[in-house]
Motif scaffolding. Structure first.
Motif, PDB file in Angstrom:
ATOM      1  N   ASN A 177      -8.113  17.069  62.058  1.00 27.81           N
ATOM      2  CA  ASN A 177      -7.938  18.392  62.006  1.00 27.81           C
ATOM      3  C   ASN A 177      -8.985  19.080  61.251  1.00 27.81           C
ATOM      4  O   ASN A 177      -9.433  19.955  61.559  1.00 27.81           O
ATOM      5  CB  ASN A 177      -6.670  18.860  61.322  1.00 27.81           C
ATOM      6  CG  ASN A 177      -5.441  18.444  62.455  1.00 27.81           C
ATOM      7  OD1 ASN A 177      -5.710  18.472  63.772  1.00 27.81           O
ATOM      8  ND2 ASN A 177      -4.465  18.292  62.020  1.00 27.81           N
ATOM      9  N   GLN A 181     -11.630  21.682  62.503  1.00 27.12           N
ATOM     10  CA  GLN A 181     -11.953  22.918  62.011  1.00 27.12           C
ATOM     11  C   GLN A 181     -13.266  23.234  61.550  1.00 27.12           C
ATOM     12  O   GLN A 181     -13.944  24.427  61.464  1.00 27.12           O
ATOM     13  CB  GLN A 181     -11.137  22.902  60.482  1.00 27.12           C
ATOM     14  CG  GLN A 181     -11.136  24.052  59.447  1.00 27.12           C
ATOM     15  CD  GLN A 181     -10.479  24.123  58.394  1.00 27.12           C
ATOM     16  OE1 GLN A 181      -9.573  23.132  58.179  1.00 27.12           O
ATOM     17  NE2 GLN A 181     -10.635  24.930  57.433  1.00 27.12           N
ATOM     18  N   HIS A 182     -14.141  22.222  61.211  1.00 22.12           N
ATOM     19  CA  HIS A 182     -15.474  22.561  60.581  1.00 22.12           C
ATOM     20  C   HIS A 182     -16.717  22.173  61.747  1.00 22.12           C
ATOM     21  O   HIS A 182     -17.696  22.097  61.497  1.00 22.12           O
ATOM     22  CB  HIS A 182     -15.778  21.608  59.333  1.00 22.12           C
ATOM     23  CG  HIS A 182     -15.010  22.412  58.109  1.00 22.12           C
ATOM     24  ND1 HIS A 182     -15.587  23.278  57.477  1.00 22.12           N
ATOM     25  CD2 HIS A 182     -14.039  21.705  57.834  1.00 22.12           C
ATOM     26  CE1 HIS A 182     -14.752  23.276  56.305  1.00 22.12           C
ATOM     27  NE2 HIS A 182     -13.653  22.337  56.459  1.00 22.12           N
TER      28      HIS A 182
END
Length: 378
Positions: A177, A181-182
């Motif tokens: 995750n 996200q990045h």
């Protein structure tokens, strides 16, 4: 291109691997003879192998082999597989395809040296150390804190070499995750996947659960067939695979046809081979536990989660480097001391050694090690 530093572990193996009488630090499962592997083939497969045309093969790998490899995953198809001449070529090419000079990468320590030195030869690299006080687990908050605006890649290895750690599923999911996200690539060295200890669950393959997951596999470790020199990368990003294929043109170009043929036979019998190797691991672990319990004043032993290597602590006053050197010189028992896992990026334990438990005939090595300890360390 920067000159890579001396590969300390492989240089050490060059000196001792085939001269030491008892190879107690092997990182692969028990291998087999050509005849034993061919006995697993159907008559049609054996005939196809014996009549194999010894010309060049496809750079991506044999389509049939890639289909079989894809079957090891949940979400992967033939088009998502690129074969290599062993895992090391896969690591080298992947790092050069994914990283460039202005990027930043994060690796775990301790590690197999090329996992650190190859990206470090390309760009800036940070380390997040596995914590022996936390069962060698990975602190996801520490990984998050290490991320920079230019972080392109996080590299992991579970089951881990040399500790045998399998990351807890909730931490693995949190890492995926975080990468999502990045927008960070997750390079996952999964060469020990399939080797389990005491019923521990396997992690899913990174390529199955993450669109930027890059899963590294090989015939060498879990299947015990390093002589085939067949590895692969599974990834759903076909642009990246195409870029890696073009880089392969400068290295191996293609895999050896006989090796691909034998790898197909082995992988069609994967359950049978892994069952044999996992039963051997379970038996060998029982024997090692008994040895280290007898000398618990000298060693801190723990049971790893998976794979076929472990990283116990040596408590003797002479230090693990002296212990490992004298053990191989005087008793012919080969272990890997902590200096071979030293990192330039973070502190790593200086009192550990790698021991392997995936091969047959471990009893002789245990007996020699026990005899040495009774003579010299009691």
């Amino acid at each position: 291109m920067p000159v890579l530093p001396d590969f300390k572990l492989e240089t050490y193996f060059s000196k001792w691997e085939f001269s030491a009488r008892y190879h107690m630090t092997a990182s692969d499962a028990q291998s087999m003879t050509m005849a034993e592997l061919l006995d697993m083939a159907t008559p049609e497969q054996r005939q196809a192998h014996e009549n194999l045309w010894l010309g060049y093969t496809e750079t991506f790998g044999s389509p049939e082999l890639r289909d079989i490899i894809a079957g090891l995953y949940q979400q992967i198809q033939r088009a998502d597989i690129l074969c290599f001449a062993g895992a090391e070529e896969g690591i080298y090419i992947a790092m050069h395809a994914l990283l460039e000079g202005g990027d930043h990468a994060i690796v775990v320590t301790p590690n197999y040296q090329s996992s650190e030195t190859i990206p470090l030869s390309i760009c800036d690299v940070s380390a997040v150390a596995l914590d022996p006080q936390d069962g060698w687990s990975l602190d996801i908050d520490a990984v998050s804190a290490a991320i920079r605006p230019n972080t392109k890649l996080i590299s992991i290895n579970f089951p881990h070499n040399p500790t045998g750690k399998v990351l807890e599923r909730e931490r693995f999911d949190a890492l995926v995750n975080l990468c999502r996200q990045h927008g960070i690539w997750l390079f996952s060295d999964e060469v020990y996947r399939g080797l389990t200890v005491e019923g521990q669950a396997m992690l899913p393959a990174a390529a199955d659960v993450y669109e930027r997951g890059v899963s590294l596999g090989v015939m060498s470790k879990a299947y015990g067939l390093p002589g085939l020199r067949i590895g692969w990368i599974a990834c759903r990003d076909h642009g990246l695979l195409s870029q890696m294929e073009r880089m392969k043109h400068y290295l191996s170009i293609c895999n050896a046809g006989p090796s691909e043929s034998l790898a197909k036979i082995a992988l069609l019998n994967a359950d049978r081979i892994l069952d044999r190797n996992n039963r051997l691991i379970a038996s060998n672990l029982t024997k090692l536990k008994s040895l280290f319990a007898e000398f618990d004043h000298l060693f801190d032993w723990y049971t790893p989660d998976g794979g076929c290597v472990c990283y116990p602590r040596y408590k003797g006053s002479d230090g693990v480097e002296t212990f490992a050197r004298e053990l191989v010189e005087q008793a012919g028992v080969l272990l890997l001391p902590a200096s071979l896992y030293r990192s330039d990026l973070s502190e790593t334990p200086a009192d550990r050694f790698r021991i392997g438990f995936g091969r047959a005939n471990i009893d002789e090595g245990i007996a020699a090690m026990r005899s040495y300890l009774l003579r010299n360390r009691v």
